[in-house]
Design a protein around this motif. Sequence first.
Motif, PDB file in Angstrom:
ATOM      1  N   PHE B  62      25.449 -21.112   4.258  1.00 11.10           N
ATOM      2  CA  PHE B  62      24.654 -22.009   3.413  1.00 11.10           C
ATOM      3  C   PHE B  62      23.249 -22.263   3.977  1.00 11.10           C
ATOM      4  CE2 PHE B  62      23.173 -26.083   1.824  1.00 11.10           C
ATOM      5  CZ  PHE B  62      23.370 -25.928   0.468  1.00 11.10           C
ATOM      6  N   THR B  63      23.184 -22.705   5.227  1.00 14.90           N
ATOM      7  CA  THR B  63      21.872 -23.024   5.825  1.00 14.90           C
ATOM      8  C   THR B  63      20.981 -21.783   5.819  1.00 14.90           C
ATOM      9  OG1 THR B  63      22.943 -24.661   7.204  1.00 14.90           O
ATOM     10  CG2 THR B  63      20.736 -24.019   7.862  1.00 14.90           C
ATOM     11  N   ASN B  65      21.089 -19.210   3.803  1.00 13.78           N
ATOM     12  CA  ASN B  65      20.631 -18.934   2.433  1.00 13.78           C
ATOM     13  C   ASN B  65      19.473 -19.844   2.042  1.00 13.78           C
ATOM     14  OD1 ASN B  65      22.590 -17.016   2.115  1.00 13.78           O
ATOM     15  ND2 ASN B  65      24.008 -18.330   0.999  1.00 13.78           N
ATOM     16  N   VAL B  66      19.623 -21.129   2.386  1.00 12.69           N
ATOM     17  CA  VAL B  66      18.558 -22.086   2.033  1.00 12.69           C
ATOM     18  C   VAL B  66      17.271 -21.718   2.768  1.00 12.69           C
ATOM     19  CG1 VAL B  66      17.798 -24.495   2.213  1.00 12.69           C
ATOM     20  CG2 VAL B  66      20.131 -23.989   1.501  1.00 12.69           C
ATOM     21  N   MET B  67      17.387 -21.399   4.050  1.00 19.13           N
ATOM     22  CA  MET B  67      16.183 -21.095   4.833  1.00 19.13           C
ATOM     23  C   MET B  67      15.510 -19.814   4.338  1.00 19.13           C
ATOM     24  SD  MET B  67      15.853 -23.745   6.528  1.00 19.13           S
ATOM     25  CE  MET B  67      14.402 -23.385   7.493  1.00 19.13           C
TER      26      MET B  67
END
Lengths: 190, 167
Positions: B62-63, B65-67
Motif C-alpha cells: 500500500f505505502t 503504491n501511494v508513494m
Amino acid sequence: MQGQTNDIAVIQLVLQGKQAAYATLVDRYQQYVFTLALRYVNNREVAEELAQDVFVKAYRFLADFKGNSKFSTWLYTIVNSTCLSYLRKKNEGVLLLEEEKMIGISDNQFAEKPTDKLEQKTTKQMLDSAIKLLPEEDALLLTLFYQAEQSVDEVGAIMGLTTSNIKVRLFRARGKLRDILETRFKAELC
Amino acid sequence: MEQEMDVQLWEYIDGICNETDAERIALLIKENAAWAEKYAELIAFNSEIVGSIELEQPSLRFTKNVMEAVAATHIAPAAKKYINPIIIRGIAAFFVVMILSTLVYAFATASYGSNSSSFFSELSLSKLDLSGIYSSAFLKVFMMVNIVLGLVLADGVLRKEKKRMPA
C-alpha cells in the motif's frame, strides 16, 4: 497532541520538498483510512483504491492544510468526500447493497442453523461482524469515534453534520449495535 | 424515561455533557440504584466496543503504491495564494453597485404625480423601450458567445455520458 505536533513536523518536511517523508503519514494513517473506506464500500479492492486516492489527494492539497484541526480530521474529511463521490457515481451498486443488507445477506449469513452453526466467535469478531451489518453511516460514525479517536465535534466536521446531530446518531448507532448483538449473536453471547 | 436516562448516561460516559450535568449524573449514579445499574451496563458495553473494533489492514504494497502515485504528483499551491480576496470582493462590489444604481435610476425617474393611478403603474414593463438594446451589435455578440458556450457545455456533458456508457 504529540501525534498532531509530529504530523505537522512531517507535513512541513513534505512541503519543503522532502517527498519521502510523506510515507510516514501514509504508514501512520493507512489502516484508519482503509478501514473507513471499507465501511463505505464493503469491498477490499475498491476500498484500497479509494484509500490510495485519498492519500494522493491529501498530498496534492497538503499546502491547504492550515493546522486548525488535527491532520487526521482533515484526512478523514477527504475520505468522506472521496468515498461519497465514488458512491454517487456507482449509485446503482449502492442501492443493491442496501437492499441486500435490508433483506438478504445478514439473514442468510447469521441465521441460526443447527447444521451450519457458526464457529464460536471471539467478542472482537462478533463486534466486527455486527458493525458490518450496520448501515454504512452508523458503522463509519462508530469507527471514527471509537477507533480513529475523533471527538464528537471532529466527527461532525468530517461528516458535515452538527455536533448535536452526531450525538443523536451516535446514540442510535450504539442502540442498533446492541440490538444486532442481542438478536444475531445471542447464541455466542450466552 | 429510560431512554432519557440512557441519553444522559451516554453523554456522561462520552464526556460530552457540561460540568453541572456531569456532577448531577455522578450523584444519581451514586445514590440511585436504577441509574447505577444502567451505568454499569452501558460502561461494560462501551469498554467492549472500545476494545473490540479492529482496524483493517490494506495490502503490504500500500505505502509503496501511494508513494509511486505521489511521485508523479505535484503539491498544488495553497488555495489562498491563487484566490485573491480583493478580486472576489471586487466582483461582489460590482454587482452591489449595479443593483443599487438600477434601483436609484428606477426610483429617480419614476413619476410620483397625483395624476398617476399608482406607483406600480409607473413601473409598467410595457413602457420600457428595449428596441435600442435588442438591435445593438453588443447584444448580438453577447448572444453568439452564449450559444457557443452552450454548445461547448453540451459537448462536454455528452462526452462524459459517452465515457460512462459501457462499450
